[in-house]
Each structure stands twice: as C-alpha cells, then as structure tokens.
Design a protein around this motif. Structure first.
Motif, short mmCIF file in Angstrom:
data_model
loop_
_atom_site.label_atom_id
_atom_site.label_comp_id
_atom_site.label_asym_id
_atom_site.label_seq_id
_atom_site.Cartn_x
_atom_site.Cartn_y
_atom_site.Cartn_z
N GLY B 292 2.13 -41.25 -14.60
CA GLY B 292 3.18 -40.93 -13.31
C GLY B 292 4.55 -40.59 -13.36
N GLU B 293 4.90 -41.87 -13.90
CA GLU B 293 6.07 -42.04 -14.25
C GLU B 293 6.92 -41.28 -15.41
OE1 GLU B 293 7.54 -46.39 -15.41
OE2 GLU B 293 10.00 -45.53 -14.17
N TRP B 295 5.78 -38.75 -16.13
CA TRP B 295 5.66 -37.53 -15.43
C TRP B 295 7.07 -37.12 -14.30
CZ3 TRP B 295 3.73 -34.87 -10.89
CH2 TRP B 295 3.06 -34.24 -10.96
N THR B 296 7.16 -37.85 -13.54
CA THR B 296 8.40 -37.32 -12.52
C THR B 296 9.63 -37.88 -12.93
OG1 THR B 296 6.38 -39.15 -11.47
CG2 THR B 296 8.28 -38.46 -10.31
N ARG B 297 9.05 -37.82 -13.58
CA ARG B 297 10.94 -38.65 -14.46
C ARG B 297 10.82 -37.02 -15.06
NH1 ARG B 297 13.30 -42.46 -13.13
NH2 ARG B 297 11.90 -45.08 -12.66
N ARG B 299 10.08 -34.41 -14.25
CA ARG B 299 10.02 -32.91 -13.52
C ARG B 299 11.66 -33.33 -12.66
NH1 ARG B 299 5.95 -33.09 -8.98
NH2 ARG B 299 7.40 -30.88 -8.56
N VAL B 306 12.26 -34.32 -5.97
CA VAL B 306 11.32 -34.74 -5.43
C VAL B 306 11.41 -36.17 -4.50
CG1 VAL B 306 9.15 -37.29 -6.09
CG2 VAL B 306 10.25 -35.00 -8.34
N ALA B 309 10.74 -41.04 -5.61
CA ALA B 309 10.31 -41.80 -6.91
C ALA B 309 9.76 -42.52 -6.31
CB ALA B 309 11.36 -41.32 -7.89
N ARG B 313 4.20 -43.26 -5.85
CA ARG B 313 3.85 -41.77 -6.36
C ARG B 313 3.72 -41.76 -7.51
NH1 ARG B 313 6.64 -37.43 -4.11
NH2 ARG B 313 6.15 -35.79 -5.49
N PHE B 314 4.33 -42.77 -8.87
CA PHE B 314 3.53 -42.86 -9.90
C PHE B 314 2.05 -42.77 -10.35
CE2 PHE B 314 8.12 -44.99 -11.11
CZ PHE B 314 8.71 -43.81 -10.88
N ALA B 317 -0.16 -40.48 -8.31
CA ALA B 317 0.33 -38.77 -10.29
C ALA B 317 -0.77 -39.28 -11.33
CB ALA B 317 1.55 -39.03 -10.69
#
Lengths: 280, 411
Positions: B292-293, B295-297, B299, B306, B309, B313-314, B317
C-alpha cells in the motif's frame, strides 16, 4: 466463431461440483434359534451407534452413506456364524476423508442380546456411541482411529466375557461401567489423546485390567468398594498415590483388605497425567 | 394425487366403520394396523410406475442375465438391473439362472411355492406362500405376509421390505435410490464465497487497525524490511516454515528433559503457537502495508492528490490488492478450469507474500531490529514529508536507504 462460442460455453458451464449421493441401506436377519454370532463391524467415517436389539432380530443395520465413496458391508456366513457389517471404501485410497460432508454418514447397528457375541469393531474417523450393556459378549475387540468413542456398559453383560481389547489411536475415548462387561481380562491401549476408564460395575472374580497409555491424559474412575491392586510403570507421568498403600511393587487401594471384589490393575504411561476419581 | 385420494378413502373407511373402533381393544388395534397397512401400500404403490403384471421371457443366448445367488453387494446388482428398468415392457428379456423374472406386481399365494429365485421389476412382491430362493425387487416393495416363508435373502432396491409376520431365513436388505445433495448454483456459490472473503477482509482489517494503533513502529519496521530486503525476507520465511515444527519438537523435548521445565510445557506450547500465528499474520499485514505504501507513494509522485498518506491507508490499499485474486476466485471460482487456476494462483501468491512477511518479522525480530529495514538515518527524521520531498536518485547530499548493500547495525 463456432470455436470461440464452444470455448466460451465450456468455460462458462457451471463446474460439476463434487456432489454427494447419500443413500439409505438397511439389512437385518431374523433370529432363528442361533446361539452364537461373530460380528465384525468396519466403519470408516461418520456417526455410529451400536446397541442391543429389542426385537427378534439377530442383527439389524440402518445406515445412510455416501454412495460415491463407500459401499455397505453385509455378508453373513452361516457355517462360521460370522457377519460382516459396516461401510467399506470403494476407492483404492482407503478411508480418506475429503470433506466434512463425509462425516454426515450415519449408522445404527443393533445386535441380539440372546446370542453369545464375539464382537470386533474397527472404527476410523467416527463418532461412536457404543452401548454394549445387556448383550451376551464373549469377546470384544475395539480399534479406533482419530475418533471420539464412548463405550458404555449400562447393564451387566448377560454372559461371561473372556477378554476385551480396546485400542485407540489419536482418540478421545470414554469407557463407562467397564466392570459390567464382566470380562476377565481387559487391555486398553491408548495412543495420543484423552481416555476415561470408568471401572465401576459388577466385575467377575479374578479380573485383570491392563492399561497402556502413550501420550495423553488418562482418567481412572474407580469405585470405592472395589479392592484394587495397582502396579504402575510410568515415565514422565504423574500419578496421585496419596491414600494408596504400598506393598512390594504394587499399590493397594484404600479398604483393599475388606473389599468383597478385587481387581488387578496395571497402568503403564509414557507422557502425560493420570488422574484418579473415586466414585461410590 | 392418487395418494391423497387413497388417504381420503382410508379416512372415509374409518369414519364409516366406527363399530370396529368401539369393539374390544384387540380388534381395534388390528383394524388400525390394517388401515395403516393400506395407507402404506397406497403410498408406496404411488411411487412405482404402474405396469401390467406379466412374466418376463428369458433372454436369448448372449442377452442380459442377472445372477441372484449373492445379494451381499446390492449396489452392484442395482447397476446390473438399471438398464432393465429403462427397457420398454414389450422388449424386456432377462434370464435369471435358477429363477424367474416378473414385471409389475406379483403375489405368491399362500398355497403356492416358487422354486428358485424371484426377480420382480417395477412392482411389489407380495409373498403369502413359500419361496425357495432369494427375492429381489427393483422399484418395488417386498411384503412378507404372515405365513410366508422365504428360504433365501430378500432385497428391495428402491423399495422397502415390510415384515408382516412371515419368516425369512436369510438376510433382509433394502437400498434406497441415491439422493444426490443438490450442489449450490453458481450464484449461491459466488455469494457464499464473497461472504467468506468479506469475513476475512473484516478480520484482517480489524487486526491491521489494532496493529497500526498499538504497534505502528514495529509494523513499519517489518514493512520496511519487506520493501528493502524482500529476497532475504522470503528466504528467511521459507527457512522459518521448515524449522517451525522441528523447533517446536526441540522445545517440548528440552522442557520435558529438564524435568522442572515440564511444568512450563503447556504455557510454552501456547506461547509458541501464538508467536507463530502473530508472526505469520503480522508479517502478512506488514506486506500489505508495504504494498500500500509503495502504491500510494507512486501515485503521489505522479501528482495524484491523496487526502492522507497514513499507515491506515497503506494497509487498506495493500490488503485490497492482496485479496484481489481471492475476490476473482470468489466471483469466478465456479468456472471449470479457470476457477481452479485462479484459486491456485491466489494460494501461491498468498503463500509467497505470507512467507516474505513471516521472514521479515523474523529478520526484524517482530519490528525491533532495523538492520534490514534500510534505515540509515534516525527514525525520528524519517517522516512521510521527508520521504516524499526527497527524491530517490540524483541528490548526492542525501543518501537513501538501500544505497549501501551491506546491512548496518540497528540503533
């Protein structure tokens, strides 16, 4: 185009989910003056109940079984007075339990109390309730696998039983009212698991009980009015000897000298605890 | 319909003959038994296809032959008789060695003796007299009336045997038609699996929430260990799985041999199992966090806005990503071949990630050791803002974790 349609149809057709065909089977034999019966019961998986028959049957079986994997056993040999009952696996894999549904199999077996009975029970992954009180047992052999078994002698055996051998694998076994079996010699071999031996009941004179427990807990339920001479062979097992009197290599139960009935009990345990419950 | 009218007729009979029930007790019981027998007969008869009773001619040489000498395998005999049950009456031919075959209801009268075996197809066998052999019915019942004597065995396939006082010297057997448990439809199956998957997601989500709330630091270290030392984590997890049972055995034996330690055995067993479960589940959640981390980073790096973060959330996801394959299996598991392939892939991926997570948990000592987490700067400086603002490459002033190959000692 046709190929694509065929492929799509093949992919989208519902999977033939493993259906289970439960079937009912019954077998019985009327009592026609027989005096003896050798019964061999094999039961791989499911719930089993054995009890004395109340009617005029030599034996009666009613079962519901998985017709895809098992076949009922029902063979009587009049010459040797032997009957084979139960369920046998139809595949080569033996009693393989593929799903919990197979444990839905049920069987009720009743046996005549009017004939001398030599009974052998071989149970696999079964949950069994065996009421043998009131039968005319001459010999008993019980072998269980990974099962939960309750063997009960609610009433005294109508005859004299020469020997009973009970062998349990990874099982939870309870034997209640063992004295009512009126067996001169009882051997209990426990593998891994839990065992309860209730030695109450009307023992014949000079009875001997040998208990061998590998790994697991053993509970001995002993009647106070029974004089018990106990020999112990244990390794890394505990046994509460308080109240017992040491005489040579054996322990004598409280009130042994004054007891009217005596029993030789030999206990061998490798790993695990032995508990004693005194009952009146 | 026919059963209902039969029942109605039986009830009318009872109503019309009150004298029978008013008489002394014994006849009343007999009358009741007779009426019950009639009802049973009507009910049983309704289940069999009515055919004109007739003898079945013997088959020509090479035609179907049914041996009735041994009835101990009823299912086998049923399979042998199955084609006959479907054959039209006009074309039905079967040979019964040492016996005869009948189609439709058949009665053996009280003064009659049947020598040899008796096979009755699609009808009842009412026996009042003697049968010197075995009696078999297919799709019919055997009624052994009082006074009847059957010297052999009796078998009713897809029917019942009613003992009404007659004598059967042999075994009495019945075999019902197979009642196949109705398999779930694809929709039901999909719904059931989706419900199961939802249960798993909720359970893991709750565990993850607890882990983030109460053990965020440890979770982040395990997560970073997965990200920065994935291969090492996987190998460690693999070895850990292999050594799990031997270690347990050694622990038990060691405690038993130390005699005093035997008292600790139950606690040690429980603690060991709990630690193993925590290691596997925590590791799996840490992998979800790492996924998740990452993928979020990515994005964020692409300029996507977002809202927050955070570790929550991580984790959400990552869990979503990791369970996508299981969701696909839940939805399409009923499809032949493809369903099995998806399930196999889901199991493989879950095991792979779980092993890496377990290994990371072992490597980082459940998030205590940072040696393999790629952290070469103090943890307090490793904020999300720092990680976001500092590019991975091209800034010589800042060395990112992973720049040095050899692990450094932790704090």
């Amino acid at each position: 185009m046709m190929h694509r349609a065929a492929l799509a149809a093949a992919l989208l057709l519902p999977a033939a989910l493993s259906a289970q065909t439960m079937r009912d089977f019954s077998t019985s034999r009327q009592l026609h003056g027989e005096t003896r019966l050798i019964a061999r019961v094999e039961y791989g998986a499911g719930t089993l109940r054995v009890a004395p028959a109340s009617g005029s049957d030599l034996y009666r079986v009613a079962m519901s079984y998985d017709g895809e994997r098992y076949a009922p056993l029902s063979a009587f040999d009049a010459a040797s007075e032997t009957v084979r009952l139960g369920l046998t696996s139809t595949g080569a894999g033996g009693f393989h339990i593929g799903s919990r549904r197979q444990l839905d199999q049920r069987a009720v077996i009743t046996l005549s109390p009017d004939v001398s009975l030599d009974l052998t029970l071989q149970l696999g992954a079964a949950e069994s309730e065996l009421e043998l009180g009131g039968l005319r047992l001459t010999d008993l052999h019980l072998t269980t696998g990974a099962s939960r078994t309750t063997l009960r002698f609610s009433r005294p055996n109508a005859g004299l039983c020469a020997a009973a051998a009970i062998s349990a694998g990874a099982a939870d076994v309870s034997v209640l009212g063992l004295g009512n079996s009126r067996c001169r010699q009882v051997v209990f071999e426990g593998g891994v698991g839990k065992a309860l031996l209730d030695l109450s009941g009307s023992w014949p004179s000079e009875a001997r009980v040998r208990v061998q427990m590998a790994v697991g807990s053993l509970t001995l339920r002993l009647p106070r009015d029974l004089g018990i001479r106990l020999t112990l062979d244990r390794f890394l097992s505990s046994f509460p000897t308080a109240g017992w009197t040491r005489r040579g290599n054996a322990y004598l139960s409280p009130g042994y000298e004054h007891a009217t009935r005596h029993l030789d009990l030999s206990v061998s345990s490798t790993l695990g605890g032995i508990d004693v419950e005194w009952v009146n | 319909m026919r059963t209902r009218s039969g029942l109605f007729a039986a009830l009318l009979l009872v109503a019309a003959t009150p004298g029978a029930l008013r008489a002394d007790r014994r006849p009343a019981i007999d009358t009741a038994r007779d009426i019950w027998g009639m009802i049973q007969q009507l009910r049983d008869h309704d289940t069999t296809q009515s055919v004109r009773p007739q003898a079945i001619a013997a088959a020509p040489a090479g035609g179907p032959t049914v041996e009735l000498g041994d009835l101990s395998q009823p299912a086998r005999l049923e399979a042998r008789l199955a084609p006959l049950a479907r054959t039209p009456a006009a074309r039905l031919r079967v040979s019964v060695p040492n016996g005869q075959a009948r189609l439709g209801d058949y009665s053996v009268g009280s003064d009659q003796t049947v020598r040899g075996h008796l096979l009755v197809l699609r009808g009842d066998a009412d026996v009042y007299g003697r049968v010197q052999g075995n009696v078999v019915t297919l799709d019919g019942n055997v009624i052994v009336h009082s006074g009847a004597v059957i010297s052999g065995d009796v078998l009713a396939i897809h029917g019942r045997v009613r003992e009404q006082g007659g004598v059967v010297d042999g075994a009495i057997r019945t075999l019902s038609a197979g009642a196949t448990a109705v398999p779930l439809s694809p929709v039901e199956l999909t719904l059931r699996r989706l419900a199961g998957l939802a249960g798993v997601i909720i359970t893991l989500g709750v565990l993850g929430l607890g882990l983030v709330a109460f053990g965020r630091h440890n979770l982040e270290i395990v997560s970073d260990t997965v990200s920065h030392s994935f291969g090492r984590s996987f190998v460690t997890g693999l070895l850990g799985q292999i050594l799990l049972l031997p270690t347990f055995g050694m622990l038990v034996v060691g405690l038993v041999l130390s005699v005093a330690g035997i008292l600790l055995l139950p606690f040690a067993i429980i603690a060991y199992v709990l630690l193993a479960v925590v290691g596997v589940v925590g590791g799996y959640l840490a992998v979800a966090h790492a996924l998740g981390e990452t993928w979020t980073r990515r994005r964020l790096a692409q300029g996507t806005v977002v809202a927050t973060a955070s570790s929550y959330r991580f984790l959400a996801a990552g869990l979503g990503a990791m369970l996508v394959l299981w969701a696909a299996w839940a939805a399409l598991g009923w499809v032949p071949v493809a369903g099995d392939l998806i399930r196999g892939a889901a199991i493989l991926v879950t095991w792979f990630l779980g092993t890496a997570g377990f290994g990371a948990a072992l490597l980082s000592r459940a998030g205590v050791r940072e040696n393999f987490a790629g952290r070469i700067i103090p943890p307090e400086a490793l904020t999300d803002e720092y990680l976001w603002a500092t590019p991975q490459f091209g800034v010589p002033a800042v060395r990112r974790p992973g720049a040095t190959r050899s692990p450094t000692s932790g704090s």
